[in-house]
Enzyme design. Structure first.
Site, PDB file in Angstrom:
ATOM      1  N   TYR A 101     -82.839  42.299 -20.323  1.00 29.55           N
ATOM      2  CA  TYR A 101     -82.454  41.557 -21.822  1.00 29.55           C
ATOM      3  C   TYR A 101     -81.451  41.889 -22.435  1.00 29.55           C
ATOM      4  CZ  TYR A 101     -87.834  40.510 -21.746  1.00 29.55           C
ATOM      5  OH  TYR A 101     -89.094  40.394 -21.583  1.00 29.55           O
TER       6      TYR A 101
ATOM      7  N   HIS B  76     -92.262  35.737 -17.712  1.00 34.62           N
ATOM      8  CA  HIS B  76     -90.846  35.719 -17.954  1.00 34.62           C
ATOM      9  C   HIS B  76     -90.613  35.070 -16.648  1.00 34.62           C
ATOM     10  CE1 HIS B  76     -86.787  36.037 -18.028  1.00 34.62           C
ATOM     11  NE2 HIS B  76     -87.060  36.050 -17.119  1.00 34.62           N
TER      12      HIS B  76
ATOM     13  N   GLU C 123     -81.806  37.884 -12.408  1.00 34.16           N
ATOM     14  CA  GLU C 123     -82.001  38.308 -12.376  1.00 34.16           C
ATOM     15  C   GLU C 123     -82.925  38.656 -10.990  1.00 34.16           C
ATOM     16  OE1 GLU C 123     -83.505  36.566 -16.908  1.00 34.16           O
ATOM     17  OE2 GLU C 123     -84.180  35.546 -15.474  1.00 34.16           O
TER      18      GLU C 123
ATOM     19  N   PHE D 109     -84.926  42.475 -32.123  1.00 33.56           N
ATOM     20  CA  PHE D 109     -86.599  42.511 -31.523  1.00 33.56           C
ATOM     21  C   PHE D 109     -85.644  43.600 -30.597  1.00 33.56           C
ATOM     22  CE2 PHE D 109     -85.847  38.359 -30.723  1.00 33.56           C
ATOM     23  CZ  PHE D 109     -85.426  37.964 -29.594  1.00 33.56           C
TER      24      PHE D 109
ATOM     25  N   ARG E 249     -90.659  26.962 -16.261  1.00 32.03           N
ATOM     26  CA  ARG E 249     -90.619  27.315 -17.403  1.00 32.03           C
ATOM     27  C   ARG E 249     -91.719  25.753 -18.034  1.00 32.03           C
ATOM     28  NH1 ARG E 249     -87.234  30.641 -20.142  1.00 32.03           N
ATOM     29  NH2 ARG E 249     -87.289  29.152 -21.623  1.00 32.03           N
TER      30      ARG E 249
ATOM     31  N   LYS F  99     -95.574  40.158 -17.449  1.00 30.07           N
ATOM     32  CA  LYS F  99     -95.719  41.463 -18.406  1.00 30.07           C
ATOM     33  C   LYS F  99     -97.057  42.332 -18.865  1.00 30.07           C
ATOM     34  CE  LYS F  99     -92.374  38.717 -21.053  1.00 30.07           C
ATOM     35  NZ  LYS F  99     -91.908  38.405 -22.448  1.00 30.07           N
TER      36      LYS F  99
ATOM     37  N   ASN G 161     -95.491  37.182 -25.210  1.00 26.49           N
ATOM     38  CA  ASN G 161     -96.485  36.358 -24.383  1.00 26.49           C
ATOM     39  C   ASN G 161     -96.343  36.526 -22.441  1.00 26.49           C
ATOM     40  OD1 ASN G 161     -93.492  36.858 -23.561  1.00 26.49           O
ATOM     41  ND2 ASN G 161     -92.565  35.316 -24.968  1.00 26.49           N
TER      42      ASN G 161
ATOM     43  N   ARG H 225     -98.390  30.566 -20.866  1.00 27.55           N
ATOM     44  CA  ARG H 225     -98.458  30.922 -22.972  1.00 27.55           C
ATOM     45  C   ARG H 225     -99.398  30.068 -23.886  1.00 27.55           C
ATOM     46  NH1 ARG H 225     -91.853  31.195 -22.548  1.00 27.55           N
ATOM     47  NH2 ARG H 225     -91.792  33.842 -22.171  1.00 27.55           N
TER      48      ARG H 225
HETATM   49  P1  CMP Z   1     -88.433  36.185 -22.074  1.00 31.75           P
HETATM   50  O1  CMP Z   1     -88.389  34.972 -21.590  1.00 31.75           O
HETATM   51  O2  CMP Z   1     -88.985  37.084 -21.904  1.00 31.75           O
HETATM   52  O3  CMP Z   1     -87.266  36.557 -22.958  1.00 31.75           O
HETATM   53  C1  CMP Z   1     -86.551  37.310 -23.978  1.00 31.75           C
HETATM   54  C2  CMP Z   1     -88.582  37.302 -24.937  1.00 31.75           C
HETATM   55  O4  CMP Z   1     -87.909  37.878 -26.557  1.00 31.75           O
HETATM   56  C3  CMP Z   1     -89.464  36.608 -25.089  1.00 31.75           C
HETATM   57  O5  CMP Z   1     -89.763  35.973 -23.596  1.00 31.75           O
HETATM   58  C4  CMP Z   1     -89.953  36.468 -26.250  1.00 31.75           C
HETATM   59  O6  CMP Z   1     -91.095  37.417 -25.219  1.00 31.75           O
HETATM   60  C5  CMP Z   1     -89.228  38.109 -26.769  1.00 31.75           C
HETATM   61  N1  CMP Z   1     -89.187  37.475 -28.253  1.00 31.75           N
HETATM   62  C6  CMP Z   1     -88.010  36.370 -28.782  1.00 31.75           C
HETATM   63  N2  CMP Z   1     -88.199  36.007 -30.039  1.00 31.75           N
HETATM   64  C7  CMP Z   1     -88.845  37.314 -30.461  1.00 31.75           C
HETATM   65  C8  CMP Z   1     -89.292  37.308 -31.173  1.00 31.75           C
HETATM   66  N3  CMP Z   1     -89.299  36.992 -32.737  1.00 31.75           N
HETATM   67  N4  CMP Z   1     -90.301  38.810 -31.595  1.00 31.75           N
HETATM   68  C9  CMP Z   1     -89.923  38.970 -31.045  1.00 31.75           C
HETATM   69  N5  CMP Z   1     -89.871  38.934 -29.405  1.00 31.75           N
HETATM   70  C10 CMP Z   1     -89.060  38.158 -29.204  1.00 31.75           C
END
Ligand code: CMP
Length: 144
Positions: A50, A116, A127, A58, A86, A10, A113, A103
């Site tokens: 997403y 992905h 994806e 969010f 993962r 990211k 984070n 992470r």
């Molecule tokens: P990702 O694995 O990219 O998939 C969905 C993303 O949503 C996740 O990583 C986080 O970066 C984001 N995400 C999940 N929960 C929250 C939250 N409570 N607030 C903000 N971002 C979130």
């Protein structure tokens, strides 16, 4: 079984100079890189990627963040790579992800984070198709 997964470093990972470090972890584990590109993600691609989070509070912030700077999109291949990647990535919330994971070692913010990774084989297939054209994927087998 031999699988493929979609991983994306990211904007925070790119901006913090962690591209090499992150790629190294999957390379040294023994997985095979079959797709790689640095791109600015469009709003359309971000929203499709997403889509399952569309109703979450969010969602808008998520789309805004992933489109805020270059992303390294990758496809990795290997035995059990979907679940293994993962584990290497660690839990979604970097406050609870284990040290030793990407992470856990580098992140402190759930929205930022770093990377992905597809959460299941079917998700990976969706994806990969969304992010890569067939001709952008290189099929090869390392001979060790
Ligand atoms: P990702 O694995 O990219 O998939 C969905 C993303 O949503 C996740 O990583 C986080 O970066 C984001 N995400 C999940 N929960 C929250 C939250 N409570 N607030 C903000 N971002 C979130």
């Amino acid at each position: 079984a031999l699988e493929r997964t979609f991983l994306a470093i990211k904007p925070d990972g790119v901006q913090r100079g962690l591209v090499g470090e992150i790629i190294r972890r999957f390379e040294t584990k023994g997985f095979t890189l079959v797709g790689l590109k640095l791109i600015n993600v469009s709003k359309e691609l971000a929203e499709q990627h997403y889509d399952v989070h569309r109703e979450r509070p969010f969602f808008a912030g998520l789309v805004e963040f992933i489109t805020s700077g270059p992303v390294v999109a990758m496809v990795w291949q290997g035995e059990g790579v979907v679940a293994s990647a993962r584990k290497i990535i660690g839990a979604t919330n970097p406050l609870t992800s284990e040290p030793g994971t990407i992470r856990g070692d580098f992140g402190i913010n759930i929205g930022r984070n770093l990377i992905h990774g597809s959460d299941a084989i079917e998700t990976a297939q969706r994806e990969i198709k969304l992010w890569f054209k067939d001709e952008e994927l290189v099929s090869w087998t390392p001979h060790l």
